[in-house]
Design a protein around this motif. Structure first.
Motif, mmCIF file in Angstrom:
data_model
loop_
_atom_site.group_PDB
_atom_site.id
_atom_site.type_symbol
_atom_site.label_atom_id
_atom_site.label_comp_id
_atom_site.label_asym_id
_atom_site.label_seq_id
_atom_site.Cartn_x
_atom_site.Cartn_y
_atom_site.Cartn_z
ATOM 1 N N UNK A 149 -41.725 -4.590 -12.546
ATOM 2 C CA UNK A 149 -42.273 -4.209 -11.247
ATOM 3 C C UNK A 149 -43.087 -5.326 -10.603
ATOM 4 N N UNK A 150 -43.695 -6.188 -11.412
ATOM 5 C CA UNK A 150 -44.551 -7.247 -10.876
ATOM 6 C C UNK A 150 -43.788 -8.516 -10.514
ATOM 7 N N UNK A 151 -42.494 -8.528 -10.756
ATOM 8 C CA UNK A 151 -41.678 -9.686 -10.384
ATOM 9 C C UNK A 151 -41.418 -9.679 -8.882
ATOM 10 N N UNK A 152 -41.557 -10.841 -8.244
ATOM 11 C CA UNK A 152 -41.267 -10.982 -6.817
ATOM 12 C C UNK A 152 -39.804 -11.402 -6.684
ATOM 13 N N UNK A 153 -38.945 -10.443 -6.419
ATOM 14 C CA UNK A 153 -37.507 -10.725 -6.396
ATOM 15 C C UNK A 153 -37.063 -11.509 -5.161
ATOM 16 N N UNK A 154 -37.982 -11.772 -4.244
ATOM 17 C CA UNK A 154 -37.670 -12.674 -3.131
ATOM 18 C C UNK A 154 -37.581 -14.114 -3.617
ATOM 19 N N UNK A 155 -38.324 -14.439 -4.661
ATOM 20 C CA UNK A 155 -38.359 -15.820 -5.162
ATOM 21 C C UNK A 155 -38.091 -15.916 -6.667
ATOM 22 N N UNK A 156 -37.993 -14.776 -7.369
ATOM 23 C CA UNK A 156 -37.847 -14.779 -8.825
ATOM 24 C C UNK A 156 -36.727 -13.832 -9.255
ATOM 25 N N UNK A 157 -36.308 -13.973 -10.487
ATOM 26 C CA UNK A 157 -35.344 -13.070 -11.110
ATOM 27 C C UNK A 157 -35.792 -12.827 -12.547
ATOM 28 N N UNK A 158 -35.280 -11.764 -13.166
ATOM 29 C CA UNK A 158 -35.573 -11.470 -14.562
ATOM 30 C C UNK A 158 -34.262 -11.489 -15.349
ATOM 31 N N UNK A 159 -34.216 -12.325 -16.365
ATOM 32 C CA UNK A 159 -33.076 -12.350 -17.273
ATOM 33 C C UNK A 159 -33.415 -11.467 -18.464
ATOM 34 N N UNK A 160 -32.608 -10.428 -18.684
ATOM 35 C CA UNK A 160 -32.801 -9.503 -19.806
ATOM 36 C C UNK A 160 -31.765 -9.813 -20.876
ATOM 37 N N UNK A 161 -32.207 -9.966 -22.112
ATOM 38 C CA UNK A 161 -31.294 -10.236 -23.224
ATOM 39 C C UNK A 161 -31.638 -9.320 -24.385
ATOM 40 N N UNK A 162 -30.610 -8.875 -25.095
ATOM 41 C CA UNK A 162 -30.799 -8.031 -26.265
ATOM 42 C C UNK A 162 -30.487 -8.844 -27.514
#
Length: 240
Positions: free
Chosen positions: A117-130
């Motif tokens: 929720x705290x990620x700014x998706x205008x300038x950032x992305x989240x890479x999720x890995x298992x």
């Protein structure tokens, strides 16, 4: 009258300059440069902003509410959220569709939710890995690199801190969430990871682990120990 040799050479030279100009630059109608945008969306971080969360004995940490998996496969079977393998989260809407699997401690659930929720998706992305790992071990992330549609990370493996409970014969799921300083428009097309075990520089050491025992993290049970530093980096230095 036929053209002179000098006129032909001059004409050829001007044509080469025009072609070179077309090949050397590419721009859209709005003046943007695709090559420059691709370069800005590529990079490497040796100390990434990272969250590591463990699900003891589980198969996943992050699951997808928008896609269900039928565990029983029979009539009347319940549909559970599908585990997320590897994905780049690029919007608040997509982040809202992700949740945490049953079995993850409440603290871990809250940390995953806050991280997304705290990620700014205008300038950032989240890479999720298992990932999966033996209960008494943990991953240390060395770096992450990215380009449009592709993410890779490097890791090593070491024993967990003495105060971490573990069970020698159990495998745990580990969720790795990297916050990347780039906003991607395209989905993940490829990913990779590479590493070594054990780490070259070890943060913690157990002198002995009974093959069938649950280790409660007592100095008396574990013998001489070294306490971990901050080598995990980012927000993941939690002993996971």
């Amino acid at each position: 009258m036929s053209p002179t040799r000098r006129a032909l050479l001059r004409s050829a030279s001007l044509g080469a300059i025009a072609i070179g100009g077309c090949l050397g630059t590419e721009s859209r109608a709005d003046g943007s440069n695709p090559a420059a945008e691709q370069e800005s969306a590529s990079g490497r971080d040796g100390d990434p902003t990272l969250l590591k969360v463990r699900n003891p004995g589980g198969e996943a940490v992050v699951v997808d509410l928008a896609v269900g998996s039928d565990e029983d496969g029979g009539e009347g079977a319940t549909t559970d959220p599908a585990p997320v393998g590897r994905e780049i989260v690029t919007s608040d809407e997509r982040a809202a569709e992700l949740t945490v699997a049953a079995g993850v401690a409440e603290e871990g659930r809250a940390r995953v939710r806050s991280f997304l929720d705290e990620t700014d998706y205008e300038t950032e992305s989240v890479f999720v890995a298992r990932a999966g790992i033996e209960s008494c071990y943990r991953y240390r992330i060395r770096s992450v690199s990215w380009r449009p549609g592709h993410v890779e990370y490097e890791y090593c493996r070491e024993l967990r801190p003495p105060d971490a409970e573990c069970e020698a014969d159990r495998r745990d799921a580990v969720g790795l969430l990297f916050r990347l300083p780039a906003a991607f428009d395209s989905p993940l097309r490829g990913s990779g990871s590479s590493g070594r075990s054990p780490c070259r520089t070890v943060e913690t050491r157990y002198d002995r682990i009974d093959a069938n025992a649950t280790v409660p993290g007592s100095d008396t049970a574990l013998g001489e120990t070294d306490h971990p530093g901050s080598a995990d980096g980012g927000t993941g230095g939690d002993g996971s």
